[in-house]
Enzyme design. Structure first.
Site, PDB file in Angstrom:
ATOM      1  N   LEU A   7      42.193  48.935  45.968  1.00 30.63           N
ATOM      2  CA  LEU A   7      41.451  49.617  47.027  1.00 30.63           C
ATOM      3  C   LEU A   7      40.141  50.195  46.516  1.00 30.63           C
ATOM      4  O   LEU A   7      39.115  50.117  47.188  1.00 30.63           O
ATOM      5  CB  LEU A   7      42.315  50.719  47.637  1.00 30.63           C
ATOM      6  CG  LEU A   7      43.535  50.231  48.419  1.00 30.63           C
ATOM      7  CD1 LEU A   7      44.409  51.411  48.837  1.00 30.63           C
ATOM      8  CD2 LEU A   7      43.101  49.435  49.642  1.00 30.63           C
ATOM      9  N   HIS A  39      48.358  45.098  41.281  1.00 29.89           N
ATOM     10  CA  HIS A  39      48.727  46.053  40.229  1.00 29.89           C
ATOM     11  C   HIS A  39      50.029  45.663  39.561  1.00 29.89           C
ATOM     12  O   HIS A  39      50.162  45.693  38.331  1.00 29.89           O
ATOM     13  CB  HIS A  39      48.840  47.464  40.802  1.00 29.89           C
ATOM     14  CG  HIS A  39      49.127  48.495  39.753  1.00 29.89           C
ATOM     15  ND1 HIS A  39      50.416  48.756  39.296  1.00 29.89           N
ATOM     16  CD2 HIS A  39      48.314  49.319  39.054  1.00 29.89           C
ATOM     17  CE1 HIS A  39      50.373  49.683  38.369  1.00 29.89           C
ATOM     18  NE2 HIS A  39      49.103  50.054  38.196  1.00 29.89           N
ATOM     19  N   HIS A  81      41.319  50.226  36.096  1.00 36.51           N
ATOM     20  CA  HIS A  81      41.808  48.849  36.077  1.00 36.51           C
ATOM     21  C   HIS A  81      40.694  47.870  36.443  1.00 36.51           C
ATOM     22  O   HIS A  81      40.553  46.812  35.830  1.00 36.51           O
ATOM     23  CB  HIS A  81      42.971  48.689  37.057  1.00 36.51           C
ATOM     24  CG  HIS A  81      44.271  49.219  36.547  1.00 36.51           C
ATOM     25  ND1 HIS A  81      44.740  48.965  35.277  1.00 36.51           N
ATOM     26  CD2 HIS A  81      45.220  49.981  37.150  1.00 36.51           C
ATOM     27  CE1 HIS A  81      45.918  49.544  35.113  1.00 36.51           C
ATOM     28  NE2 HIS A  81      46.229  50.182  36.226  1.00 36.51           N
TER      29      HIS A  81
END
Length: 409
Positions: free
Chosen positions: A82, A23, A87
């Site tokens: 996860l 990220h 995204h």
């Protein structure tokens, strides 16, 4: 311990490379965690592994791919995420698809997120046992309840996977119950889940932060758990460690690389809010709208970086203009349209707009295509001469150029 992860040696070529996408964070410690996992994965699969970040850190995915393109023939992009939220569903595939159009000699593969995997359930179980030991309880002899606390998302798929993970942790183990909670965005919140569990008066409550790193949210989970422990003295409560850089994360990354490289990655389209109409998420339906949202998100960060501000403080322009420069539109003069739009915006007295290139908008033969967001107006067959009207009428005065409208979202 690897969970039935096959040997990758027979499935890859010498010119393979993996790009692990984290990220990105203002905390360098979090960015270093991505690099550590990438190094561990490189040792595991015996091919070069590099890193990129979605935001807040460098390199970006496009910059990383640009640097790697001359060095390999096959590149697998694997998100270190996860769950599969925006995204994973929008930003990463958009970057990969854009790169495919740019690098003809590079075979690009898009991998899946970490998701629900037996190795992660095993890791959560180990984290729970560590908390049990600290609290002096044993699930075989005592009433031990567990709360798995994830970040929380606006994507129903991601939240549903958190519940599935908690259920798998419960199955076959001696916990009295395993509940799912979130630290933000959606419900049930951690505080509410803890109070609900307390009504059954267990001997202990184990809270498991389902986070990769030991950051702000993980500390917030610890704080909430400590507050609960003080409020309910008849229940021993403790919080576990995040997932960190455990070998089992690498197990999953290796599996996701193999899946990507063999072309077997499939998204959960039946429950994807961008593919089907789900109650409460009607405005998010449609791949084109999702793609434009990703473009706007990227542009907001670029705008902030250009003026030296924090790129994560979203100060979006009034309009975002996406110009399709894929093969068909490019042949029709899209690049000239793009540059003329930028020039017209620079010359305008009051025009707050950002123009970017876009990959295929799915309207081949009707271009050049120009999409204006957040209005959701698509213009088709745009010529360089039309750009002045789009800027002076639509972008400056919010008056749609009706004769150019191809469709609206």
């Amino acid at each position: 311990m690897s969970v039935d992860s096959p040997d990758l040696a027979d499935d890859v070529l010498e010119d393979d490379t993996v790009l692990v996408v984290g990220h990105g964070s203002r905390r360098e410690k979090s960015n270093e965690q991505v690099k550590t996992l990438a190094a561990m994965l490189e040792e595991r699969v015996d091919v070069p592994v590099d890193v990129a970040y979605l935001e807040l850190a460098k390199p970006s995915i496009p910059d990383a791919i640009e640097g790697l393109a001359p060095t390999c023939e096959h590149l697998s992009v694997v998100p270190l995420s996860l769950f599969g939220a925006s995204h994973v569903k929008n930003d990463v595939p958009l970057a990969v698809q854009t790169a495919r159009a740019r690098y003809d000699d590079l075979s690009l593969y898009c991998g899946a997120h970490l998701g629900v995997h037996p190795a992660l359930v095993e890791l959560l179980d180990e984290r729970a046992r560590a908390v049990e030991a600290d609290l002096g309880v044993d699930r075989e002899d005592d009433d031990v309840a567990v709360v798995v606390c994830a970040r929380g998302s606006s994507d129903p798929d991601a939240n549903a996977d958190a519940h599935k993970l908690a259920r798998l942790l419960y199955e076959g183990r001696s916990f009295s119950r395993v509940e799912t909670a979130f630290i933000g965005v959606t419900e049930p919140r951690l505080e509410d889940a803890l109070h609900t569990v307390a009504k059954n008066r267990p001997d202990a409550v184990v809270v498991l932060p389902y986070m990769l790193g030991d950051g702000v949210l993980t500390q917030r989970i610890r704080d909430r758990t400590a507050e609960f422990d003080s409020e309910y003295p008849y229940v021993a409560a403790g919080s576990g460690d995040p997932l960190g850089t455990d070998e089992r994360i690498v197990d999953v990354l290796a599996d996701r690389f193999r899946e990507a490289r063999t072309g077997s990655v499939e998204m959960s389209c039946d429950t994807c809010k961008y593919k089907v109409e789900l109650d409460g998420y009607e405005d998010d339906r449609g791949g084109a709208r999702a793609m434009l949202r990703s473009l706007v998100h990227q542009a907001e960060h670029a705008d902030r970086e250009d003026v030296g501000d924090d790129p994560h403080v979203h100060d979006a322009p009034d309009h975002h203009v996406a110009v399709c420069t894929n093969q068909t539109c490019a042949a029709s003069g899209a690049t000239t349209v793009l540059e003329r739009l930028r020039q017209e915006i620079r010359d305008a007295d009051e025009c707050d707009a950002h123009v970017t290139r876009s990959s295929c908008l799915g309207q081949c033969g009707d271009g050049p295509m120009v999409a204006v967001y957040p209005d959701g107006i698509w213009y088709g067959g745009v010529t360089p001469e039309d750009t002045e009207r789009i800027v002076s009428s639509h972008l400056e005065r919010d008056r749609i150029v009706s004769d150019l409208v191809h469709q609206t979202l």
